[in-house]
Enzyme design. Structure first.
Site, PDB file in Angstrom:
ATOM      1  N   LYS A 132       3.716  -0.567  -2.094  1.00 25.08           N
ATOM      2  CA  LYS A 132       2.480  -0.495  -1.300  1.00 25.08           C
ATOM      3  C   LYS A 132       1.485  -1.564  -1.764  1.00 25.08           C
ATOM      4  CE  LYS A 132      -0.945   2.991   0.176  1.00 25.08           C
ATOM      5  NZ  LYS A 132      -1.540   4.310  -0.150  1.00 25.08           N
ATOM      6  N   SER A 136      -1.880   7.013   3.988  1.00 23.41           N
ATOM      7  CA  SER A 136      -1.988   5.565   4.093  1.00 23.41           C
ATOM      8  C   SER A 136      -0.723   4.820   3.686  1.00 23.41           C
ATOM      9  CB  SER A 136      -3.151   5.095   3.237  1.00 23.41           C
ATOM     10  OG  SER A 136      -2.894   5.390   1.868  1.00 23.41           O
ATOM     11  N   SER A 192      -1.635  10.658   0.793  1.00 18.74           N
ATOM     12  CA  SER A 192      -1.131   9.396   1.325  1.00 18.74           C
ATOM     13  C   SER A 192       0.326   9.076   1.013  1.00 18.74           C
ATOM     14  CB  SER A 192      -2.007   8.232   0.844  1.00 18.74           C
ATOM     15  OG  SER A 192      -3.190   8.191   1.603  1.00 18.74           O
TER      16      SER A 192
END
Ligand SMILES: [Zn+2]
Lengths: 476, 491
Positions: free
Chosen positions: B79, B154, B178
């Site tokens: 990420k 996210s 997330s």
């Protein structure tokens, strides 16, 4: 004339702590005079994802200062974020102790015209320094070498009543911090920066007037000048029936005046909240005890001891105890002379000849070993050399680093105490000056000094002046 | 050609060990697949094929030299909240466009030391603030199970990358759900470790007291492997705990018979999709069949999770994001005056959701509001924590849904932000309590001709990751939902 208004001052002092590294990263805490931004790392540059780690040494130094200031020591080191925006503050917040200062409720003793007085210490807490802005050619440049250096903020109660008290407080505080090795006290390098909270109130009143905060005071002189200016300004306002406004002011050193930085209405909202990146650091009782044990004798305690143990006068004891190096030197010399020289004589030599030489050489540390100094004083006490020669020898010791005995020997300075040698010198002097002898015998006895001086000159200062005096009196 | 569609870390490991494939071949296969699928999935913000191949070559050399571990030569997606040397880090924000960190996250260093291969930086909502990647400053990632839908967020980029077999596994970050929420929406296993289990150093901060890095994997075994690699105290992150890392692999396959699970009734909220409800009811039946005792119970503070989270997270974020000022790195508007440059840099650099949260957070901390908002939120946070403590005095784990609804269509998010915030309501209280949780595939909902994954959340005691992995593994092996692949699996 008694002044119509009484001064009320509380001080905030920011002292740079003596530590190896910055407050929350590994950068040096002592390298901010180097190339701009060279003493930085991703942590103190506030790059994304960087986290602070508490510098234990800075916490230790803070606790030591707190102990020396008779404070209560918090059982944890707790930090908060103080949020504001400025380019010298890379994170956009300063990590600072807030609700729970490391040290609180202490005091420091100062001398006043009316005797000793305790000034309350509200709190002493740990925080990090900002960087600095350099304005040049219409642009502002940011140097973050200093950003993150640990600072100790010491806040007093509004206990100071005169400018002299303020000055005395700052002097004693600096003395204390330097003595315990918490700060260099080097004002020129910004190691101590001050803010004054000042208000006036009608003499005899017990309530406080409106407080004005004066920021960026970087020397004791600036504090004095700014306070004097504010007293005049506020007195004038009050005298005409006006009201002092609660504002934050700056001090313009060159112009010699304060100016309003911001009003009460536009005061910053720092949005403090607990620093989530730093769990509270436990401060154990054992650790505090260890730090307490690491403190040297504090200046005022030492001053009292110098008076009691060595019979020094307050003024002399004060001078000799003010600087730890000098005080240590004094006591080391005393020990080395082994009773041959009185404490009073040692004090006299340190505050006289030694201080003069330190000044001349622009030194803040005594460059000669106490053992050498003691040897010199012993030579004088034993009349091997006289006091004048002693001064000369000390001067040579400063420049050459040799011991006193070696200098005396090499330069053949031992005083002439051989009565036969001096007797013939006295006799030939008297024979050469019949007029002066006649005037002396006619009652002008002040001439004795002149005769002594002549003999000293003849012997290039090496004659034992007491013996010369005795011989002159015998033959005149 | 090798079939990547169901390839796991442990399967890669066997192939690499037996020399049936090299790390370079494996990495090339992923890079090829990425090239084919990225136009449709858009999982990655930045690809690093050359660095990845260089790492793969090194991994092959190390293995040839006799070294071995399950991650040596395994290609991962990371990420874009985590810093990696040699790759830009943007947190999907325009304000960090072009930023190259001169350091990398502790968890990345640990993976690098083990010889893992980093394919690139995966998409996220800007600064991890969102549930869909629609708040990314660059583009929205598509859900491999239905390309017209969001993958969740996210960590939607890393989740989509693994779900689309554009990486073997991935690292995400979980601040309020997330990792778990996108795992649930893409049929993956997603772990949020206990707060303090994994280092945050080098991870772009959103909310410091909540952020945790967690693995997104195709199965529970992979999750245990990746957690083992990244877990452990870090002297550079003072919030990590100096605890032993248990043998997570050893927990897998152990019986869950006789374990006691709580089923908090507050997690079956109004507005919950009936398909999600049914999935969880089925999952509870499965766990019962495996010998666990499950009973309904109550976590009365659940409804405070959302307001408390949005006060604490935004307050911390308002300070954490203050450093993006255009002075030292990242985007700078180049305006004439200092204050104007602040305004323009931050005005241009931050997206609307980030601005909304900065303002909300600064407000909650303001003089006059602090006590009513931030301080009150902290007090209630303590109550939420106590709620879990009490529950764990009776239960080994708690069983809940992850998200009350299946993934929605791109652009069809509820327009009211408050309603939107309900999307992560079931993952917030656990984040506030700092307890570990895992999302594990639990079934599918058929909608508009698409098969939409639903996850099951298993919540454990602080630092009891081994227990929730054990339960998740038992459930996974009993159901095998994780073996199902999305329609594009063989594209
Ligand atoms: Zn640094």
């Amino acid at each position: 004339m008694t002044p119509a208004y009484e001064l009320v001052v509380g001080m905030e002092v920011h002292a740079q702590l003596l530590t190896q590294s910055k407050m929350f990263c590994g950068c040096s805490a002592n390298a901010f005079d180097t190339e701009p931004n060279s003493n930085t790392c991703p942590v103190c540059l506030a790059m994304p994802g960087m986290l602070p780690v508490i510098n234990r040494q800075a916490v230790a130094q803070t606790i030591r200062a707190g102990l020396a200031l008779n404070c209560t020591i918090g059982a944890e080191a707790v930090f908060a974020r103080k949020n504001y925006t400025y380019p010298d503050l890379p994170k956009g917040y300063q990590i600072s102790q807030y609700e729970l200062p490391q040290c609180s409720d202490g005091w420091i003793e100062i001398d006043t015209a009316h005797g000793a007085k305790r000034i309350g210490i509200t709190r002493a807490h740990l925080e990090e320094d900002t960087g600095k802005l350099v304005h040049a050619d219409g642009v502002s440049l940011v140097d973050l070498n200093r950003a993150g250096v640990p600072l100790l903020e010491i806040v007093t109660e509004p206990d100071l009543r005169t400018i002299e008290e303020v000055n005395e407080y700052l002097t004693r505080l600096r003395q204390l911090l330097v003595t315990i090795g918490v700060s260099s006290g080097d004002m020129e390098k910004g190691a101590m920066r001050m803010e004054a909270n000042i208000s006036l109130r009608p003499a005899g009143s017990s309530s406080f007037g409106t407080k004005v905060e004066i920021k960026n005071l970087n020397s004791f002189r600036a504090v004095r000048n700014a306070l004097e200016y504010e007293i005049r300004r506020q007195s004038a306002v009050l005298a005409t029936g006006g009201q002092v406004e609660q504002v934050t002011m700056g001090w313009l050193e060159h112009a010699g005046r304060t100016y309003v930085q911001r009003s009460k209405e536009s005061a910053h909202d720092y949005r403090y909240f607990p620093e989530p990146d730093l769990p509270p650091l436990a401060v154990s009782r054992e650790w505090v005890a260890e730090l307490q044990a690491s403190l040297p004798e504090l200046p005022l305690a030492r001053r009292s001891r110098f008076m009691a143990a060595y019979g020094l006068k307050l003024a002399d004891a004060d001078v000799l105890s003010a600087d730890r190096g000098v005080a240590d030197f004094f006591e080391a010399t005393l020990q080395a002379v082994g009773g041959v020289v009185t404490p009073h004589k040692v004090a006299h030599w340190i505050m006289g000849d030694l201080f003069r030489l330190l000044n001349e050489h622009n030194l803040d540390r005594i460059p000669i070993p106490a053992a050498h100094f003691a040897e010199l004083l012993q030579l004088v006490a034993r009349h091997v050399i006289n006091a004048n020669t002693g001064s000369q020898v000390l001067k040579t010791m400063f420049s050459s680093g040799e011991s006193a005995a070696r200098i005396v020997e090499r330069e053949n300075l031992a005083q002439v105490s051989d009565a036969n040698v001096l007797e013939s010198a006295v006799q030939s002097l008297l024979a050469a000056h019949p007029d002066e002898v006649a005037r002396y015998q006619a009652g002008k006895t002040q001439l004795l000094g002149w005769f002594v001086g002549q003999v000293m000159r003849e012997t290039r200062g090496k004659a034992n002046p007491d013996l010369v005096r005795q011989l002159l009196q015998k033959y005149l | 050609m090798i079939d990547l569609s169901t390839l796991t870390i442990h399967a890669c490991h066997q192939l690499l060990q037996k020399r049936e494939i090299s790390a370079v071949e494996l990495t090339r296969a992923y890079l090829d697949r990425i090239e084919r699928l990225e136009p449709r999935v858009k999982a990655y913000l930045h690809l690093a094929p050359e660095l990845a191949l260089a790492q793969a070559r090194q991994a092959d050399a190390r293995r040839a030299g006799g070294e071995d571990n399950p991650l040596l030569g395994v290609p991962l997606a990371i990420k874009d909240m985590l810093t990696i040397k040699g790759m830009p880090t943007t947190a999907a924000s325009r304000i960090l466009e072009g930023f190259m960190p001169p350091y990398e996250a502790t968890v990345i260093s640990r993976l690098r030391a083990l010889g893992a291969v980093f394919l690139g930086k995966a998409n996220t909502d800007e600064f991890a603030m969102g549930w869909s990647t629609e708040n990314s400053g660059f583009f929205t990632t598509h859900n491999p199970w239905d390309l017209t839908r969001v993958p969740g967020g996210s960590s939607g980029g890393p989740a989509a990358a693994v779900a689309a077999s554009e990486a073997v596994a991935a690292l995400g970050t979980d601040t309020g759900g997330s990792v778990r929420q996108p795992a649930s929406w893409t049929n993956l296993v997603g772990m949020r470790p206990s707060y303090g289990r994994v280092s945050r150093w080098g991870v772009v901060a959103f909310a410091s007291s909540l952020d945790q890095v967690g693995p997104l994997t195709r199965d529970v075994r992979d999750n245990a492997l990746l957690l083992t690699a990244i877990a452990g105290a870090d002297p550079r992150d003072s919030t990590t705990m100096p605890l032993e890392i248990p043998d997570y692999q050893a927990a897998l396959g152990q019986d869950i018979r006789g374990m006691r699970f709580g089923l908090p009734r507050e997690y079956f909220t109004e507005g919950m999709h009936p398909g999600v409800r049914q999935t969880i009811i089925d999952a509870v039946a499965t766990l019962s069949d495996l010998g666990a005792h499950i009973e309904e119970m109550s976590l009365p503070t659940t409804r405070y999770g959302m307001p408390v989270y949005y006060l604490v997270a935004t307050a911390e974020a308002s300070a954490n994001l203050a450093r993006y000022d255009g002075v030292r790195y990242g985007h700078s508007a180049g305006a004439d005056t200092m204050w104007e440059n602040y305004r323009q840099t931050r005005g241009q650099g931050f997206g609307p959701e980030v601005k909304r949260r900065i303002i909300l957070g600064a407000y909650a901390l303001s003089a006059g509001y602090y006590d009513a908002y931030y301080l009150q939120a902290q007090k209630v946070r303590t109550l939420i924590r106590q709620d879990f403590e009490q529950a764990f005095a009776q239960y080994d784990a708690l069983i809940t849904p992850v998200v009350p609804i299946p993934p929605y269509k791109i652009g069809a998010a509820p327009t009211d932000p408050v309603e939107m915030y309900l999307t992560d309501i079931l993952t917030l209280p656990t984040a506030l309590a700092g307890v570990p949780c895992i999302s594990v595939p639990a079934g599918f909902i058929a909608e508009d001709g698409a098969s939409l994954p639903v996850g099951l959340q298993i919540i454990g005691k602080p630092f009891a990751e081994a227990t929730i992995l054990q339960i998740a593994y038992a459930f996974e092996q009993a159901t095998l939902y994780h073996r199902q692949t999305p329609p594009l699996a063989h594209d």
